[in-house]
Design a protein around this motif. Sequence first.
Motif, PDB file in Angstrom:
ATOM      1  N   ALA A 190       0.833  -1.210   0.000  1.00 19.82           N
ATOM      2  CA  ALA A 190       0.000   0.000   0.000  1.00 19.82           C
ATOM      3  C   ALA A 190       0.868   1.260   0.000  1.00 19.82           C
ATOM      4  CB  ALA A 190      -0.929  -0.007   1.213  1.00 19.82           C
ATOM      5  N   LEU A 191       1.990   1.187   0.689  1.00 24.05           N
ATOM      6  CA  LEU A 191       2.865   2.357   0.816  1.00 24.05           C
ATOM      7  C   LEU A 191       3.687   2.603  -0.458  1.00 24.05           C
ATOM      8  CD1 LEU A 191       3.822   4.497   2.886  1.00 24.05           C
ATOM      9  CD2 LEU A 191       5.569   2.858   3.638  1.00 24.05           C
ATOM     10  N   LEU A 192       4.187   1.516  -1.060  1.00 22.54           N
ATOM     11  CA  LEU A 192       5.183   1.656  -2.123  1.00 22.54           C
ATOM     12  C   LEU A 192       4.609   1.592  -3.536  1.00 22.54           C
ATOM     13  CD1 LEU A 192       7.776  -0.699  -0.427  1.00 22.54           C
ATOM     14  CD2 LEU A 192       7.949   1.799  -0.553  1.00 22.54           C
ATOM     15  N   ALA A 193       3.520   0.845  -3.731  1.00 16.58           N
ATOM     16  CA  ALA A 193       3.001   0.667  -5.092  1.00 16.58           C
ATOM     17  C   ALA A 193       2.684   2.004  -5.777  1.00 16.58           C
ATOM     18  CB  ALA A 193       1.786  -0.262  -5.086  1.00 16.58           C
ATOM     19  N   PRO A 194       2.065   2.976  -5.068  1.00 13.37           N
ATOM     20  CA  PRO A 194       1.789   4.248  -5.751  1.00 13.37           C
ATOM     21  C   PRO A 194       3.062   4.976  -6.197  1.00 13.37           C
ATOM     22  CG  PRO A 194       0.461   4.075  -3.756  1.00 13.37           C
ATOM     23  CD  PRO A 194       1.456   2.947  -3.719  1.00 13.37           C
ATOM     24  N   THR A 195       4.134   4.861  -5.429  1.00 13.53           N
ATOM     25  CA  THR A 195       5.404   5.471  -5.828  1.00 13.53           C
ATOM     26  C   THR A 195       5.874   4.891  -7.163  1.00 13.53           C
ATOM     27  OG1 THR A 195       6.120   5.820  -3.550  1.00 13.53           O
ATOM     28  CG2 THR A 195       7.848   5.726  -5.210  1.00 13.53           C
ATOM     29  N   LEU A 196       5.904   3.561  -7.236  1.00 15.34           N
ATOM     30  CA  LEU A 196       6.386   2.919  -8.459  1.00 15.34           C
ATOM     31  C   LEU A 196       5.445   3.217  -9.621  1.00 15.34           C
ATOM     32  CD1 LEU A 196       7.876  -0.454  -7.296  1.00 15.34           C
ATOM     33  CD2 LEU A 196       8.702   1.858  -7.014  1.00 15.34           C
ATOM     34  N   GLN A 197       4.151   3.167  -9.334  1.00 13.89           N
ATOM     35  CA  GLN A 197       3.181   3.420 -10.392  1.00 13.89           C
ATOM     36  C   GLN A 197       3.374   4.818 -10.984  1.00 13.89           C
ATOM     37  OE1 GLN A 197       1.202   0.947 -11.429  1.00 13.89           O
ATOM     38  NE2 GLN A 197       0.595   2.283 -13.119  1.00 13.89           N
ATOM     39  N   ARG A 198       3.662   5.780 -10.132  1.00 14.92           N
ATOM     40  CA  ARG A 198       3.909   7.145 -10.616  1.00 14.92           C
ATOM     41  C   ARG A 198       5.147   7.184 -11.525  1.00 14.92           C
ATOM     42  NH1 ARG A 198       7.226  10.623  -8.182  1.00 14.92           N
ATOM     43  NH2 ARG A 198       7.429  12.478  -9.468  1.00 14.92           N
ATOM     44  N   TYR A 199       6.178   6.454 -11.159  1.00  8.56           N
ATOM     45  CA  TYR A 199       7.357   6.428 -12.036  1.00  8.56           C
ATOM     46  C   TYR A 199       7.026   5.778 -13.377  1.00  8.56           C
ATOM     47  CZ  TYR A 199      10.117   7.730  -7.941  1.00  8.56           C
ATOM     48  OH  TYR A 199      10.624   8.382  -6.849  1.00  8.56           O
ATOM     49  N   PHE A 200       6.158   4.778 -13.340  1.00  9.78           N
ATOM     50  CA  PHE A 200       5.848   4.062 -14.585  1.00  9.78           C
ATOM     51  C   PHE A 200       4.854   4.814 -15.452  1.00  9.78           C
ATOM     52  CE2 PHE A 200       7.071   0.040 -12.209  1.00  9.78           C
ATOM     53  CZ  PHE A 200       8.278  -0.044 -12.855  1.00  9.78           C
ATOM     54  N   THR A 201       3.935   5.546 -14.826  1.00  7.45           N
ATOM     55  CA  THR A 201       2.910   6.181 -15.658  1.00  7.45           C
ATOM     56  C   THR A 201       2.981   7.697 -15.633  1.00  7.45           C
ATOM     57  OG1 THR A 201       1.342   5.799 -13.851  1.00  7.45           O
ATOM     58  CG2 THR A 201       1.276   4.266 -15.666  1.00  7.45           C
ATOM     59  N   GLY A 202       3.937   8.250 -14.878  1.00 10.91           N
ATOM     60  CA  GLY A 202       4.201   9.693 -14.949  1.00 10.91           C
ATOM     61  C   GLY A 202       3.209  10.542 -14.160  1.00 10.91           C
TER      62      GLY A 202
END
Lengths: 202, 202
Positions: A190-202
């Motif tokens: 829950a904590l980290l997935a949004p960080t990575l998702q932002r890097y992947f989808t901008g």
Amino acid sequence: MATEPASRSEAMSRGPGRRPGSADTRGEILTAARRVFAEKGFDKATVRGIAREASVDPALVHHYFATKEGIFAAAMRLPLSPETILPELLEGPREEVGERLVRLLLRVTAAPETREPMVALLRSAMTNERAQGMFREFMTNALLFKVADRLGVPHLRIEAAFAQMFGVVMARYVLKLEPMASADPEELVALLAPTLQRYFTG
Amino acid sequence: MATEPASRSEAMSRGPGRRPGSADTRGEILTAARRVFAEKGFDKATVRGIAREASVDPALVHHYFATKEGIFAAAMRLPLSPETILPELLEGPREEVGERLVRLLLRVTAAPETREPMVALLRSAMTNERAQGMFREFMTNALLFKVADRLGVPHLRIEAAFAQMFGVVMARYVLKLEPMASADPEELVALLAPTLQRYFTG
């Protein structure tokens, strides 16, 4: 080879249906591969060069390991080859790739037997110049850039995602910072997935 | 104390108006501090215990280093003590704390003379059990938790932020992954500040 008889008998003990020698040939290819990767780095090493170093036919190397990435993963005793990780990561909804990556890495690093070889490689990449070059080339060309190019993500962004998860694995398993070290995997997702998702989808 | 006169005489060489002796006393305190931190870790080490180990008065230790955090930073040859970093980070708008942290870390790690001691400490924390314990206690209790508690951020979130920046420093300066290694600092600020800000403000 001088050591073949000994190795052959070892090969036999590996299981029914194997012809003597083959387990050892595999081991000899891996020993040769470690020498070649250490000398040339990941990018410049070739299946043909590894086969030559091991005095076997390149076809045999392909038979055992399929690709250079596969040889590298086996030679470094990595629990997973890029070929097995990448499809799992890339298949599925684009808007969940961050979550899939966190789950994949937390699963792979949870068990000591799959985590330890990865941590060992990271450690040696941080302290040994040669290991560093190998690690850098493998990590970027065989893993990160493949994912980035497939998803159309700039290389800097995939490296930011790598940096986040590299830091998490180090903090959780090597430095053992609490509460990170004992955190529930779902809380970390829950904590980290949004960080990575932002890097992947901008 | 037995060594006080000698130490006092060295203090003088440090500058005008100083009496000889203190430069060496300072060095002796740091040597003693390294021994005490290595034996007891950061949490259990005390200014009094370090003074005893160095055979000086605790007041003299306070005079040179103000706090235990200050002694640790000097003993580990860290370029910055928590006392100098924390105000810079905590002062200013709450919604810009992520950006301030990225800028602070990129600035501190840009110059080799400030970066190298930090990387050396991280490296030894990853390969040496004792250094690991010291590093863990210092990093959490003297830095991360102080920031987290001041900002009212859960400890897990500050560690996720630490993990992101730890990974970036490693990828940029130790593993030298391109394009991260040569990326413009402003590009990194734009990429990373929102990640940290999200950890800080939820």
